[in-house]
Write a protein that holds these residues in place. Structure first.
Motif, PDB file in Angstrom:
ATOM      1  N   ALA A  22       8.949  76.288  34.543  1.00 45.68           N
ATOM      2  CA  ALA A  22       9.741  75.424  35.419  1.00 45.68           C
ATOM      3  C   ALA A  22       8.893  74.896  36.575  1.00 45.68           C
ATOM      4  O   ALA A  22       9.002  73.717  36.948  1.00 45.68           O
ATOM      5  CB  ALA A  22      10.941  76.198  35.955  1.00 45.68           C
ATOM      6  N   ALA A  23       8.030  75.749  37.117  1.00 48.67           N
ATOM      7  CA  ALA A  23       7.156  75.324  38.211  1.00 48.67           C
ATOM      8  C   ALA A  23       6.165  74.283  37.730  1.00 48.67           C
ATOM      9  O   ALA A  23       5.846  73.323  38.447  1.00 48.67           O
ATOM     10  CB  ALA A  23       6.427  76.532  38.790  1.00 48.67           C
ATOM     11  N   ALA A  25       6.704  72.160  35.295  1.00 44.18           N
ATOM     12  CA  ALA A  25       7.445  70.926  35.017  1.00 44.18           C
ATOM     13  C   ALA A  25       7.732  70.132  36.286  1.00 44.18           C
ATOM     14  O   ALA A  25       7.745  68.899  36.255  1.00 44.18           O
ATOM     15  CB  ALA A  25       8.739  71.259  34.296  1.00 44.18           C
ATOM     16  N   ARG A  26       7.959  70.818  37.397  1.00 43.05           N
ATOM     17  CA  ARG A  26       8.290  70.100  38.636  1.00 43.05           C
ATOM     18  C   ARG A  26       7.078  69.838  39.527  1.00 43.05           C
ATOM     19  O   ARG A  26       7.196  69.190  40.566  1.00 43.05           O
ATOM     20  CB  ARG A  26       9.344  70.865  39.422  1.00 43.05           C
ATOM     21  CG  ARG A  26       8.908  72.211  39.978  1.00 43.05           C
ATOM     22  CD  ARG A  26       9.979  72.817  40.886  1.00 43.05           C
ATOM     23  NE  ARG A  26       9.577  74.130  41.379  1.00 43.05           N
ATOM     24  CZ  ARG A  26       9.909  75.279  40.786  1.00 43.05           C
ATOM     25  NH1 ARG A  26      10.651  75.267  39.685  1.00 43.05           N
ATOM     26  NH2 ARG A  26       9.493  76.439  41.294  1.00 43.05           N
ATOM     27  N   ARG A  27       5.924  70.307  39.114  1.00 45.66           N
ATOM     28  CA  ARG A  27       4.720  70.085  39.924  1.00 45.66           C
ATOM     29  C   ARG A  27       4.426  68.596  40.069  1.00 45.66           C
ATOM     30  O   ARG A  27       4.488  67.836  39.104  1.00 45.66           O
ATOM     31  CB  ARG A  27       3.513  70.781  39.276  1.00 45.66           C
ATOM     32  CG  ARG A  27       2.222  70.631  40.062  1.00 45.66           C
ATOM     33  CD  ARG A  27       1.086  71.364  39.382  1.00 45.66           C
ATOM     34  NE  ARG A  27       0.628  70.702  38.175  1.00 45.66           N
ATOM     35  CZ  ARG A  27      -0.336  69.770  38.156  1.00 45.66           C
ATOM     36  NH1 ARG A  27      -0.929  69.399  39.282  1.00 45.66           N
ATOM     37  NH2 ARG A  27      -0.705  69.219  37.016  1.00 45.66           N
ATOM     38  N   VAL A  28       4.078  68.198  41.269  1.00 44.39           N
ATOM     39  CA  VAL A  28       3.679  66.817  41.525  1.00 44.39           C
ATOM     40  C   VAL A  28       2.222  66.670  41.098  1.00 44.39           C
ATOM     41  O   VAL A  28       1.334  67.319  41.664  1.00 44.39           O
ATOM     42  CB  VAL A  28       3.837  66.451  43.009  1.00 44.39           C
ATOM     43  CG1 VAL A  28       3.373  65.014  43.252  1.00 44.39           C
ATOM     44  CG2 VAL A  28       5.282  66.633  43.444  1.00 44.39           C
ATOM     45  N   ASP A 101       0.651  71.131  43.956  1.00 44.18           N
ATOM     46  CA  ASP A 101       1.135  69.755  44.042  1.00 44.18           C
ATOM     47  C   ASP A 101       0.015  68.831  44.503  1.00 44.18           C
ATOM     48  O   ASP A 101      -0.689  69.109  45.484  1.00 44.18           O
ATOM     49  CB  ASP A 101       2.302  69.650  45.029  1.00 44.18           C
ATOM     50  CG  ASP A 101       3.605  70.175  44.452  1.00 44.18           C
ATOM     51  OD1 ASP A 101       3.644  70.444  43.238  1.00 44.18           O
ATOM     52  OD2 ASP A 101       4.583  70.321  45.217  1.00 44.18           O
TER      53      ASP A 101
END
Length: 293
Positions: A22-23, A25-28, A101
């Protein structure tokens, strides 16, 4: 406190291992491999997975994972640092800590050539593969490729590197090849850092794989500036300069600065010498390296 966040990593790994994906997938993601200075500044920490934990006189300097993560977080937050190179265990911790990020991320692929082993050249791919690097949204993979004419495991090592280069190129991901011309000496593998040997390693590494569009090189800096020009002129592939362990920081930084002015030099990949500087000032060492860019 960072130490409190690091302590919670174990709890997350036990109770919510899916948090890692999940981390990711949401990483910029980074919009560029380069910083405002026009070069890459990558912090490397894949040494422990090969059993290479030593820095200077401390044989286990990089073996304390909580301390290593704190040092890496400090390095990654410095202005001008563009990315990180590490194995899955470390990159996943950094993902959970939320410090990736906007950074380029490179997964270390072959770690079976344990430091000091009799099978060191037989460096099999026990880390990341191209499929997982792509699935995690990372930018590429790195492979250590030692070429020892006196070791029969060398052809297989070259073949495995070529396959990894192919798999990464097929996915339009950077294949970061770190070649060394090596030999057995007194029961240990020694990397020959003479200009002639480094040039030979570059010419061999540049030709691995069926495509080279996404292949980059990770190369040592030789002492002679004129010889370094010859090293970097032996291929048109983009090159990142590796730091290695530094005994004399002033000399090392000066040689990095000279080499960075050469056309194919695209930045630095530095680990131990910035994460464990002699004076203990991680931020200062990283800032000094960034200033070279």
């Amino acid at each position: 406190m960072l130490s409190e966040k690091v302590s919670r990593l174990v709890e997350t790994r036990v109770n919510d291992p899916g948090a890692i994906a999940a981390a990711a997938a949401r990483r910029v993601k980074a919009t560029s491999l380069f910083g405002k200075h026009g070069k890459a500044m990558i912090i490397a920490a894949d040494h422990p997975a090969r059993g290479a934990n030593a820095v200077g006189s401390d044989p286990f300097a990089m073996a304390d994972r909580f301390e290593l993560l704190e040092r890496m977080c400090l390095a990654l937050e410095r202005p001008g640092v563009t990315g990180v190179l590490a194995t899955a265990d470390i990159l996943e911790d950094l993902l959970l800590l939320g410090v990736l990020d906007g950074k380029s991320v490179f997964g270390s692929m072959n770690r079976a050539g344990l430091a000091g082993s009799v099978f060191e050249i037989d460096d099999r791919f026990t880390g990341y593969d191209a499929e997982t690097i792509a699935a995690m949204g990372f930018d590429g993979g790195k492979m250590l490729t030692r070429i020892a004419l006196d070791d029969p495991a060398t052809p297989a090592a070259l073949e495995n590197t070529a396959r990894a280069v192919d798999a990464l190129n097929d996915r339009r991901l950077i294949a970061m090849v770190e070649p060394f011309w090596s030999c057995w000496q007194d029961g240990r593998i020694r990397n020959d850092l003479s200009p002639d040997a480094v040039v030979k390693s570059v010419t061999v590494a540049s030709g691995l794989g069926r495509r080279s569009a996404y292949t980059w090189l990770k190369l040592p800096v030789v002492a002679d500036p004129e010889a370094m020009e010859r090293v970097l002129a032996s291929s048109t592939l983009p090159a990142l300069l590796l730091g290695g362990e530094v005994e004399d920081p002033d000399t090392a930084f000066a040689s990095w600065g000279r080499a960075l002015k050469l056309p194919t030099a695209q930045g630095l990949v530095v680990g131990r010498s910035l994460l464990h500087p002699a004076d203990g000032d991680v931020a200062g060492a990283v800032d000094r390296a960034v200033d070279l860019l």
